[in-house]
Scaffold this motif. Structure first.
Motif, PDB file in Angstrom:
ATOM      1  N   THR A   5       0.852  -1.175   0.000  1.00  0.00           N
ATOM      2  CA  THR A   5       0.000   0.000   0.000  1.00  0.00           C
ATOM      3  C   THR A   5       0.893   1.231   0.000  1.00  0.00           C
ATOM      4  N   ASN A   6       0.295   2.396  -0.123  1.00  0.00           N
ATOM      5  CA  ASN A   6       1.101   3.611  -0.206  1.00  0.00           C
ATOM      6  C   ASN A   6       1.688   4.051   1.128  1.00  0.00           C
ATOM      7  N   LYS A   7       1.389   3.386   2.219  1.00  0.00           N
ATOM      8  CA  LYS A   7       1.919   3.769   3.514  1.00  0.00           C
ATOM      9  C   LYS A   7       3.034   2.843   3.981  1.00  0.00           C
ATOM     10  N   GLY A   8       3.548   1.971   3.104  1.00  0.00           N
ATOM     11  CA  GLY A   8       4.619   1.078   3.494  1.00  0.00           C
ATOM     12  C   GLY A   8       4.156  -0.143   4.259  1.00  0.00           C
ATOM     13  N   ILE A   9       2.858  -0.398   4.254  1.00  0.00           N
ATOM     14  CA  ILE A   9       2.296  -1.568   4.914  1.00  0.00           C
ATOM     15  C   ILE A   9       1.574  -2.392   3.854  1.00  0.00           C
ATOM     16  N   SER A  10       1.835  -3.697   3.830  1.00  0.00           N
ATOM     17  CA  SER A  10       1.174  -4.546   2.848  1.00  0.00           C
ATOM     18  C   SER A  10      -0.235  -4.878   3.320  1.00  0.00           C
ATOM     19  N   THR A  11      -1.013  -5.434   2.436  1.00  0.00           N
ATOM     20  CA  THR A  11      -2.399  -5.764   2.779  1.00  0.00           C
ATOM     21  C   THR A  11      -2.487  -6.841   3.853  1.00  0.00           C
ATOM     22  N   ASP A  12      -1.414  -7.596   4.062  1.00  0.00           N
ATOM     23  CA  ASP A  12      -1.420  -8.592   5.134  1.00  0.00           C
ATOM     24  C   ASP A  12      -0.884  -8.021   6.453  1.00  0.00           C
ATOM     25  N   GLY A  13      -0.690  -6.706   6.507  1.00  0.00           N
ATOM     26  CA  GLY A  13      -0.300  -6.026   7.736  1.00  0.00           C
ATOM     27  C   GLY A  13       1.188  -5.957   7.999  1.00  0.00           C
ATOM     28  N   LYS A  14       1.995  -6.444   7.089  1.00  0.00           N
ATOM     29  CA  LYS A  14       3.438  -6.417   7.290  1.00  0.00           C
ATOM     30  C   LYS A  14       4.035  -5.119   6.762  1.00  0.00           C
ATOM     31  N   ARG A  15       5.040  -4.640   7.467  1.00  0.00           N
ATOM     32  CA  ARG A  15       5.790  -3.471   7.038  1.00  0.00           C
ATOM     33  C   ARG A  15       6.578  -3.858   5.789  1.00  0.00           C
ATOM     34  N   VAL A  16       6.583  -3.023   4.775  1.00  0.00           N
ATOM     35  CA  VAL A  16       7.252  -3.330   3.512  1.00  0.00           C
ATOM     36  C   VAL A  16       8.502  -2.460   3.390  1.00  0.00           C
ATOM     37  N   MET A  17       9.638  -3.102   3.092  1.00  0.00           N
ATOM     38  CA  MET A  17      10.911  -2.401   2.974  1.00  0.00           C
ATOM     39  C   MET A  17      11.730  -3.012   1.848  1.00  0.00           C
TER      40      MET A  17
END
Length: 96
Positions: A5-17
């Motif tokens: 998502t645009n906030k750095g969080i995936s749809t499964d709730g994980k932080r994306v980096m």
């Protein structure tokens, strides 16, 4: 597969980096600033992400990522933590 998502969080709730962002994030847990992540420092990362059983999880992380047997995770071994981060830290690493 999770969607970022645009906030750095995936749809499964994980932080994306990215892997570089992950390395920078891990550096904030390097309390003694020696450039390596110890079991205790990795335990702090587990607890910060809301994880439980930090002692066991940090032991697993060191064991799985520490290829030279030093008891620490150095810069060259951080990429070995990608699976650990996804499973235990709630962090999804993007492969670019």
């Amino acid at each position: 597969m999770a969607i970022k998502t645009n906030k750095g969080i995936s749809t499964d709730g994980k932080r994306v980096m990215t892997i570089d962002e992950f390395k920078q994030w891990l550096k904030k847990f390097d309390a003694d600033k020696d450039g390596r992540i110890s079991k205790e420092e990795l335990r702090s990362a587990v607890y910060e992400t809301g994880g439980r059983f930090g002692r066991w999880k940090s032991w697993r992380g060191i064991r799985s990522a520490d290829t030279d047997g030093s008891g620490f995770i150095d810069e060259s071994e951080i990429t070995n933590l990608v699976g650990f981060a996804d499973k235990y830290l709630g962090v999804r690493i993007l492969h670019t």
